[in-house]
Design a protein around this motif. Structure first.
Motif, mmCIF file in Angstrom:
data_model
loop_
_atom_site.group_PDB
_atom_site.id
_atom_site.type_symbol
_atom_site.label_atom_id
_atom_site.label_comp_id
_atom_site.label_asym_id
_atom_site.label_seq_id
_atom_site.Cartn_x
_atom_site.Cartn_y
_atom_site.Cartn_z
ATOM 1 N N GLY A 79 -6.377 -7.937 -8.391
ATOM 2 C CA GLY A 79 -5.741 -8.340 -7.131
ATOM 3 C C GLY A 79 -4.349 -8.894 -7.341
ATOM 4 O O GLY A 79 -3.428 -8.619 -6.561
ATOM 5 N N THR A 80 -4.171 -9.660 -8.414
ATOM 6 C CA THR A 80 -2.853 -10.210 -8.733
ATOM 7 C C THR A 80 -1.856 -9.107 -9.032
ATOM 8 O O THR A 80 -0.700 -9.148 -8.575
ATOM 9 C CB THR A 80 -2.951 -11.159 -9.947
ATOM 10 O OG1 THR A 80 -3.839 -12.231 -9.633
ATOM 11 C CG2 THR A 80 -1.586 -11.735 -10.297
ATOM 12 N N LEU A 81 -2.283 -8.097 -9.784
ATOM 13 C CA LEU A 81 -1.392 -6.975 -10.100
ATOM 14 C C LEU A 81 -1.007 -6.195 -8.843
ATOM 15 O O LEU A 81 0.153 -5.800 -8.673
ATOM 16 C CB LEU A 81 -2.066 -6.047 -11.118
ATOM 17 C CG LEU A 81 -2.291 -6.642 -12.511
ATOM 18 C CD1 LEU A 81 -3.098 -5.680 -13.377
ATOM 19 C CD2 LEU A 81 -0.956 -6.968 -13.182
ATOM 20 N N LEU A 82 -1.985 -5.985 -7.961
ATOM 21 C CA LEU A 82 -1.703 -5.259 -6.724
ATOM 22 C C LEU A 82 -0.709 -6.032 -5.848
ATOM 23 O O LEU A 82 0.265 -5.470 -5.347
ATOM 24 C CB LEU A 82 -3.001 -5.011 -5.948
ATOM 25 C CG LEU A 82 -4.001 -4.045 -6.578
ATOM 26 C CD1 LEU A 82 -5.288 -3.992 -5.763
ATOM 27 C CD2 LEU A 82 -3.410 -2.646 -6.712
ATOM 28 N N ILE A 83 -0.978 -7.314 -5.684
ATOM 29 C CA ILE A 83 -0.084 -8.109 -4.840
ATOM 30 C C ILE A 83 1.250 -8.309 -5.535
ATOM 31 O O ILE A 83 2.293 -8.490 -4.883
ATOM 32 C CB ILE A 83 -0.736 -9.459 -4.474
ATOM 33 C CG1 ILE A 83 -0.227 -9.956 -3.105
ATOM 34 C CG2 ILE A 83 -0.500 -10.516 -5.519
ATOM 35 C CD1 ILE A 83 -0.716 -9.157 -1.949
ATOM 36 N N GLY A 84 1.257 -8.226 -6.882
ATOM 37 C CA GLY A 84 2.511 -8.300 -7.628
ATOM 38 C C GLY A 84 3.436 -7.150 -7.292
ATOM 39 O O GLY A 84 4.665 -7.329 -7.215
ATOM 40 N N VAL A 85 2.883 -5.958 -7.090
ATOM 41 C CA VAL A 85 3.700 -4.809 -6.683
ATOM 42 C C VAL A 85 4.335 -5.078 -5.320
ATOM 43 O O VAL A 85 5.525 -4.792 -5.095
ATOM 44 C CB VAL A 85 2.846 -3.521 -6.640
ATOM 45 C CG1 VAL A 85 3.658 -2.356 -6.066
ATOM 46 C CG2 VAL A 85 2.331 -3.176 -8.027
#
Length: 477
Positions: free
Chosen positions: A52-58
């Motif tokens: 989730g962090t990686l997705l929201i990081g994008v």
């Protein structure tokens, strides 16, 4: 009104960082670990949060690109209008205004939940009525209302005090959580017990991960408040990307640290805490004593108060931008002549939110859940703006940067992720699907938006593109 006249005070980088972190981490980070660990297990929860962090990081990278090129107050509203036109600017503004107002109300109700844990004999008396299984108590209505009024007054009077309080509160929260993590970890190592690593036998590992991924993006809602303040930065907009990434990493640390600390404290005896009013607090109190419970109370209190303050600030800039672009009446765009703050916007949000304590937290959660749809739509608009800037170097007739293939790639990925978030919310049977009451609330929200747009359409179309550029994009037009 020129951009420079919006605030006589402005925001330091540390304040903006604290606004984002404090908005992203709230009550849920401290009360939901027991539920997450029981249904998914530590490995699946941490894996889900990392994904989730990686997705929201994008998404955050796209906010960084768009804000660096268009450093103006208004964030998603300005990005949507510049990319797709005025109607889409209104849609983004309607989504953000109600979304942020709902989360402000939720944080105000969370203040009373903290007090329920500390002084239940005071807070849970004077029952008024019940809505959807939630009893409304007179002291809770009074406390929530006082906090809503107090934070509106604080922000309307002084940006500097609000920013400093936010930064100090976030630092306290980080220190408290780090201390609890070390304390529970030390105890766990000394005891040599096992951890609740795996989900229940009937739940597959990746299904458990998927359930957490569906929630995780909404755990970080609040970082998008940074672009709302871009027109009032005391620092170069070139720093925005670092601030966004730092805020998401910090929020991710807080979530994963609290979950891991809870797992250390529960050990292999989670069932023993199932009847507690606050399972995580009870377990950490047993392991670390009163000092552990005190640290958790400090952490959750700071999380609630920084969320309340951060979303107030972001929502006020949404209202200000809507007013300046004629989507709301001009009165909402008035600035305090002494302090240069959008005081009218703060008090308008306060009046709207003061309705919420009378409806109870259960009904309020329906509204907050459905506003996730609006937040996801604004994510899409921002990613689309970043993509168009990367492709053409310009939006709305404003040449803002040189074309960038990397930015185009991030923009496309961000749009796909945003659509994925929407599908998780709207597709029946998905792990993140809205409940039936939330769908009804969403329908009412859409109908109200269409009605309000019809009322304001002539005003919205009244100003020419040149005038809108001067009003919304004075630093780049």
């Amino acid at each position: 009104m020129s951009e420079s006249s919006q605030s006589k005070q402005g925001f330091k980088a540390s304040w903006v960082y604290a606004m984002a972190v404090g908005s992203a981490v709230g009550w849920g980070a401290f009360v939901l670990p027991y539920e997450w660990l029981s249904s998914s297990g530590l490995l699946a929860v941490v894996t889900g949060f990392i994904i989730g962090t990686l997705l929201i990081g994008v998404i955050a990278v796209n906010y960084g690109y768009a804000t660096k090129s268009l450093p103006v107050t208004g964030g998603g509203i300005a990005f949507a209008l510049a990319t797709f036109g005025r109607t889409h600017g209104f849609i983004a503004g309607w989504a953000l205004m109600l979304g942020y107002a709902g989360i402000i109300s939720l944080n105000a109700s969370a203040v009373t939940l903290v007090l329920r844990l500390i002084i239940p004999e005071v807070m849970m008396q004077g029952a008024l009525y019940e809505i959807s299984g939630w009893t409304i108590y007179a002291p809770e209505v009074a406390v929530s209302s006082l906090f809503l009024i107090g934070f509106a007054y604080l922000n309307a009077k002084n940006t500097a005090i609000s920013g400093r309080v936010q930064f100090l509160a976030v630092m306290l929260m980080l220190i408290a959580v780090a201390t609890v993590l070390v304390g529970t970890g030390t105890h766990f190592v000394s005891q040599g017990s096992s951890l609740p690593l795996s989900p229940p036998a009937q739940v597959g590992f990746w299904s458990a991960v998927g359930a957490i991924v569906a929630f995780a993006p909404w755990a970080y809602v609040g970082f998008d408040g940074i672009p709302q303040l871009a027109g009032e930065f005391r620092f170069s907009a070139s720093k925005i990307m670092k601030l966004l990434i730092a805020s998401i990493i910090s929020a991710s640390f807080l979530y994963i640290a609290v979950i891991t600390a809870a797992a250390f404290a529960f050990g292999d005896n989670m069932a023993a805490f199932g009847s507690s009013s606050w399972e995580t607090g009870a377990a950490i109190s047993l392991v670390m004593g009163k000092s552990g419970l005190a640290l958790m109370v400090v952490a959750v209190s700071m999380g609630v108060l920084t969320g309340l303050n951060g979303f107030y600030v972001a929502a006020s800039r949404v209202v200000l931008t809507l007013s300046r672009s004629q989507m709301l009446p001009p009165v909402f765009g008035r600035l305090n002549p002494k302090h240069g703050t959008p005081s009218t916007a703060f008090y308008a949000i306060m009046v709207l939110c003061l309705i919420s304590p009378w409806f109870g937290r259960a009904a309020l959660l329906w509204i907050v859940d459905m506003t996730s749809v609006g937040i996801a739509i604004t994510f899409f608009y921002t990613c689309a703006c970043a993509y168009k800037l990367g492709r053409d170097g310009s939006v709305f007739g404003i040449h803002a940067q040189s074309p960038s293939q990397i930015q185009q790639v991030f923009g496309l990925l961000g749009m796909l992720i945003s659509v994925g978030f929407l599908l998780l919310l709207l597709l029946p049977g998905s792990v993140g699907a809205l409940s039936t009451p939330s769908r009804y609330a969403l329908a009412v929200w859409v109908v109200l938006g269409v009605a309000f747009y019809a009322m304001r359409r002539d005003h919205l179309q009244h100003k020419s593109d040149t005038e809108l550029k001067q009003i919304l994009f004075p630093k780049v037009s």
